[in-house]
Write an enzyme that holds these catalytic residues in place. Sequence first.
Site, PDB file in Angstrom:
ATOM      1  N   LYS A  35       0.845  -1.203   0.000  1.00 37.70           N
ATOM      2  CA  LYS A  35       0.000   0.000   0.000  1.00 37.70           C
ATOM      3  C   LYS A  35       0.878   1.249   0.000  1.00 37.70           C
ATOM      4  O   LYS A  35       0.644   2.185  -0.766  1.00 37.70           O
ATOM      5  CB  LYS A  35      -0.918   0.015   1.231  1.00 37.70           C
ATOM      6  CG  LYS A  35      -2.109  -0.916   1.094  1.00 37.70           C
ATOM      7  CD  LYS A  35      -2.831  -1.096   2.419  1.00 37.70           C
ATOM      8  CE  LYS A  35      -3.809  -2.249   2.311  1.00 37.70           C
ATOM      9  NZ  LYS A  35      -4.335  -2.719   3.586  1.00 37.70           N
ATOM     10  N   GLN A  74      -5.081  -1.452   9.506  1.00 37.51           N
ATOM     11  CA  GLN A  74      -5.030  -2.812   8.960  1.00 37.51           C
ATOM     12  C   GLN A  74      -5.663  -3.812   9.935  1.00 37.51           C
ATOM     13  O   GLN A  74      -5.341  -3.834  11.113  1.00 37.51           O
ATOM     14  CB  GLN A  74      -3.561  -3.185   8.674  1.00 37.51           C
ATOM     15  CG  GLN A  74      -3.359  -4.525   8.001  1.00 37.51           C
ATOM     16  CD  GLN A  74      -3.869  -4.571   6.562  1.00 37.51           C
ATOM     17  OE1 GLN A  74      -3.901  -3.557   5.866  1.00 37.51           O
ATOM     18  NE2 GLN A  74      -4.281  -5.738   6.123  1.00 37.51           N
ATOM     19  N   ASP A 130     -11.535   2.746   3.936  1.00 37.75           N
ATOM     20  CA  ASP A 130     -11.967   1.343   3.912  1.00 37.75           C
ATOM     21  C   ASP A 130     -13.483   1.232   3.748  1.00 37.75           C
ATOM     22  O   ASP A 130     -14.000   0.168   3.398  1.00 37.75           O
ATOM     23  CB  ASP A 130     -11.614   0.673   5.255  1.00 37.75           C
ATOM     24  CG  ASP A 130     -10.369  -0.196   5.169  1.00 37.75           C
ATOM     25  OD1 ASP A 130     -10.121  -0.777   4.097  1.00 37.75           O
ATOM     26  OD2 ASP A 130      -9.665  -0.302   6.195  1.00 37.75           O
TER      27      ASP A 130
HETATM   28  N1  GUN Z   1      -7.413  -6.846   6.181  1.00 38.11           N
HETATM   29  C1  GUN Z   1      -7.786  -7.636   5.142  1.00 38.11           C
HETATM   30  N2  GUN Z   1      -8.460  -6.894   4.223  1.00 38.11           N
HETATM   31  C2  GUN Z   1      -8.511  -5.641   4.702  1.00 38.11           C
HETATM   32  C3  GUN Z   1      -9.066  -4.440   4.194  1.00 38.11           C
HETATM   33  O1  GUN Z   1      -9.672  -4.379   3.113  1.00 38.11           O
HETATM   34  N3  GUN Z   1      -8.914  -3.349   4.988  1.00 38.11           N
HETATM   35  C4  GUN Z   1      -8.269  -3.397   6.185  1.00 38.11           C
HETATM   36  N4  GUN Z   1      -8.192  -2.278   6.896  1.00 38.11           N
HETATM   37  N5  GUN Z   1      -7.738  -4.502   6.668  1.00 38.11           N
HETATM   38  C5  GUN Z   1      -7.860  -5.612   5.933  1.00 38.11           C
END
Ligand code: GUN
Length: 309
Positions: free
Chosen positions: A54, A98, A121
Amino acid sequence: MSAAIIDGKAFAATVREKVAVHVARLKQDHGIIPGLAVVLVGEDPASQVYVRNKGKQTLEVGMNSYEHKLDVSTSQEALLALIDQLNNDPAVHGILCQLPLPDHINEDLVINSIAPHKDVDGFHISNVGLLGTGQKSMVPCTPLGCLMMLRDHYEKKGESLSGKNAVVIGRSNIVGKPMANLLLKDSCTVTIAHSRTKEIEALCRGADIVVAAVGRAEMVTGDWIADGATVIDVGINRIEALEKGLKEDGSVKMKLVGDVDFASASQKAGAITPVPGGVGPMTIACLLANTVTACCRDNGLEEPEGLTA
Ligand code: GUN
């Protein structure tokens, strides 16, 4: 029949390119640089890889990346204090914490402490409610990526999603539920199937679109798929690749597969996303898209076209 492959890797590159163009315009015309803050608590190896990717892709499209890596023993109060600081930081337009978080931290509390307009998100209860009522919201990245690929696929055939029968397998907050809401917003007839659904195979056979997001390796086989249907495979499962033989140390080689049995489903479907190289690359591309959208909304500027739901 052999299905057309929906190339998520190539599609994600076009999304990132659109984001980069918009970021350059924001800088040039308004002196604004969108900023994405990513918070990681602990050292889960898969999460570390995601967070690294990311950060890298955020910089590649010209945005600012702020990474906050916290020790696994970080208290809930300390995490909430960091989120409060990011909520109030004008250089930060998007915040992502996350998941999963360590067991001593209340995930819902943390998600709902993120300012809704910075919630890239789309997990905050306000954004869930806005999406569920068809209002403008931040939209979860993985379902947004699936929607973009589906719209593009049907547009190329001179069709739209309107009136299509869609079955979403999986009812998670991250994928299944928002996916169903997005398809409904585009006027599909939507059914959500899950582990307790009766006659799931027959249900899927009646669908023009099947979105599989259950986390069970190769569960959806070709006999579940109607001739010519569109299959979106959200699953990412690591399984033993016995056919590849053993590694030098004697252990079994592994491979990534989806929730769909690609070999048999691709014989029935009209179009299908592969794993890897399908939905996966779209998730981060949509996170970048959401960040630039959040930045534009925050500054009262026009949103980029084709990057939102
Ligand atoms: N962990 C697995 N997928 C995601 C996601 O799309 N967003 C976040 N914040 N954590 C994750």
